[in-house]
Design an enzyme around this catalytic site. Structure first.
Site, PDB file in Angstrom:
ATOM      1  N   LYS A 186     -35.806 -34.352 -56.366  1.00  0.00           N
ATOM      2  CA  LYS A 186     -34.419 -34.423 -56.842  1.00  0.00           C
ATOM      3  C   LYS A 186     -33.771 -35.714 -56.362  1.00  0.00           C
ATOM      4  CE  LYS A 186     -30.165 -31.645 -57.020  1.00  0.00           C
ATOM      5  NZ  LYS A 186     -29.507 -30.397 -56.583  1.00  0.00           N
ATOM      6  N   SER A 224     -27.975 -23.966 -56.642  1.00  0.00           N
ATOM      7  CA  SER A 224     -28.500 -25.087 -57.430  1.00  0.00           C
ATOM      8  C   SER A 224     -30.013 -25.182 -57.514  1.00  0.00           C
ATOM      9  CB  SER A 224     -27.941 -26.408 -56.893  1.00  0.00           C
ATOM     10  OG  SER A 224     -26.593 -26.545 -57.235  1.00  0.00           O
ATOM     11  N   SER A 268     -27.383 -27.462 -59.959  1.00  0.00           N
ATOM     12  CA  SER A 268     -27.463 -28.886 -60.221  1.00  0.00           C
ATOM     13  C   SER A 268     -28.896 -29.435 -60.284  1.00  0.00           C
ATOM     14  CB  SER A 268     -26.701 -29.651 -59.127  1.00  0.00           C
ATOM     15  OG  SER A 268     -27.279 -29.434 -57.847  1.00  0.00           O
TER      16      SER A 268
END
EC number: 6.3.5.7
Length: 485
Positions: A78, A177, A153
């Protein structure tokens, strides 16, 4: 059949037998990215030159006795987890050209385990969002249906695994997330106990809530990855000096005698019928394996959403103050004085959702409102944590849906922040309490999009939730379903 349809242990065996090479795995990843990335848009930056060079080095070591299970495995990271020399943007124009000079602790650990970083994954800007539509560059799409969001996210992290672009990925979870996009994309995502995994090198959103965790195709692979990244770190004062057990040892399929709590709040108002029915069906499966369940109450969970947005936005307001054009971030050219520099840099560099959270947090921390909002929210957080502890005094795990509904369509909720925020009503309490939780696939909605089962455990008892998740996974076939992209 893709190589990534195999588990980590199967690929490890193939490598040791020299049936495949590390280069084969890396090329499989980049070929798949070339085939689907124009549609999925899971990646922000690729690491092709370095990945291929490392694969060549590792090919020379195939068969060595000290090669661990993760040797040569391709991973996506990420884009709020820093990677030395590899652009890290947090999906924000503010950090569009930021090249870190060090690796996050989790990246360092995976490098030591000889994994190969394929690239950096898309996300909601600074991890603020539930759909990946808040990325400062472009929105990731759900591999199951490109008209739907992948969640957020960590939407890029979940979508890349679901699309078969990487074997597994790292995400971060502040209010759901990792788990929410894992549920939407039909993969496995774990938020560890707060303090189990070092946050050093994770660009902070809300420091008392953020945790890094793994997203994978299977529970077993998830346990391998958590095993590699867990542990105390002197660079992170909030990491816990608590022994990391063997997460694989409990993956026996045995849940006989397990005591399951099901909060009535997790099956009540605001939770869709499809999510509710999928959980009840999952409980029936676990009952058939010898587990028992009872309905309980987490009475303060109804305050979790408001509590979370006050605390997380307040911490974000403080953490993001460093992005001012002087210390970090792009610098606006449209300036006449120092105040213009701060104001214009932040106005041009941050997206709308980040600005909204900063404004909310600044208000909650301001003179005259601190006690009424931020301090009160911290008190409610304690009550929420106490609710979990009271339930765990009599039960081994808590089970409910990961999300109230399956994934929604792109653009459906982006203009309604409150409706968007409500997607996380079932995941946020876990972050406020600091306990671990995993999402595993448990069905499909009428729109043919995946549903997730959330299994919540006691502090630092990831082993038990892995045991339950693995048993459910082995008794069903949801984990074998693949996006047809």
């Amino acid at each position: 059949m893709s190589l990534f349809d195999h588990s980590v242990s199967e690929l490890h065996k193939k490598l040791n037998n020299k049936e495949i090479s590390v280069t084969d795995l890396v090329e499989e990843s980049y070929k798949r990215i070339a085939d689907v990335e124009d549609n999925v848009k899971a990646f922000l930056t690729l690491n092709e030159e370095n990945a291929r060079a490392k694969a060549k080095e590792l090919d020379a070591k195939i068969g060595a006795e000290d090669n661990g299970l993760l040797f040569g495995m391709p991973i996506g990271v990420k884009d709020n987890i820093v990677t030395k020399g590899l652009r890290t943007t947090c999906a924000s124009k503010m950090l569009a050209n930021f090249d870190p000079i060090y690796d996050a602790t989790v990246v360092q650990k995976l490098n030591e385990a000889d994994t190969i970083t394929i690239g950096k994954l898309n996300m909601d800007e600074f991890a603020m969002g539930s759909s990946n539509e808040n990325s400062g560059f472009y929105a990731t799409k759900n591999p199951w249906n490109l008209e739907y969001v992948p969640g957020g996210s960590s939407g890029g992290s979940a979508a890349a695994v679901a699309a078969g672009e990487v074997l597994f990925s790292l995400g971060s979870d502040t209010g759901g997330s990792i788990r929410q996009p894992a549920a939407y994309c039909g993969v496995v995502g774990l938020k560890p106990t707060y303090g189990r995994v070092s946050r050093y090198g994770l660009v902070a959103f809300a420091s008392s809530l953020d945790q890094i965790g793994p997203i994978t195709r299977t529970v077993e692979d998830n346990a391998y990855l958590l095993q590699a990244i867990s542990g105390v770190d002197r660079m992170d004062a909030t990491s816990a000096n608590i022994e990391v057990g063997n997460y694989l040892a409990g993956l026996t399929g045995d849940v006989k005698g397990l005591r399951i709590a099901v909060p009535k709040e997790y099956l009540g108002e605001g939770v869709g019928e499809e999510a509710r029915e999928s959980v009840l069906a999952a409980l029936k499966v676990l009952e058939g394996m010898g587990a028992t369940w009872e309905e309980v109450s987490l009475p303060h969970s109804k305050y979790a959403l408001a509590t979370y947005y006050l605390i997380s936005s307040s911490e974000a307001s403080s953490n993001l103050s460093r992005f001012d054009g002087v210390r970090y971030g792009v610098r606006s050219d449209n300036v006449n004085n120092l105040m213009d520099l701060y104001k214009n840099t932040r106005s041009e560099g941050f997206g709308d959702e980040v600005k909204r959270r900063i404004m909310l947090g600044t208000f909650a921390l301001s003179s005259g409102y601190y006690d009424a909002y931020y301090k009160k929210a911290q008190q409610v957080r304690t009550l929420i944590k106490n609710d979990f502890e009271n339930v765990f005094a009599n039960y081994d795990v808590i089970i409910g849906p990961t999300t109230p509904t399956p994934a929604f369509k792109v653009g459906e909720k982006i203009d309604d922040p409150m409706t968007m925020y409500a997607n996380d009503i079932l995941t946020i309490p876990v972050n406020l309490a600091g306990v671990p939780a995993i999402s595993v696939p448990c069905g499909f909605g009428a729109n043919n999009m995946p549903l997730g089962l959330q299994i919540i455990g006691k502090h630092f008892d990831e082993a038990t939730i892995y045991r339950v998740a693995h048993a459910f996974e082995q008794a069903t076939d949801y984990h074998t379903k693949k996006a047809s992209l």
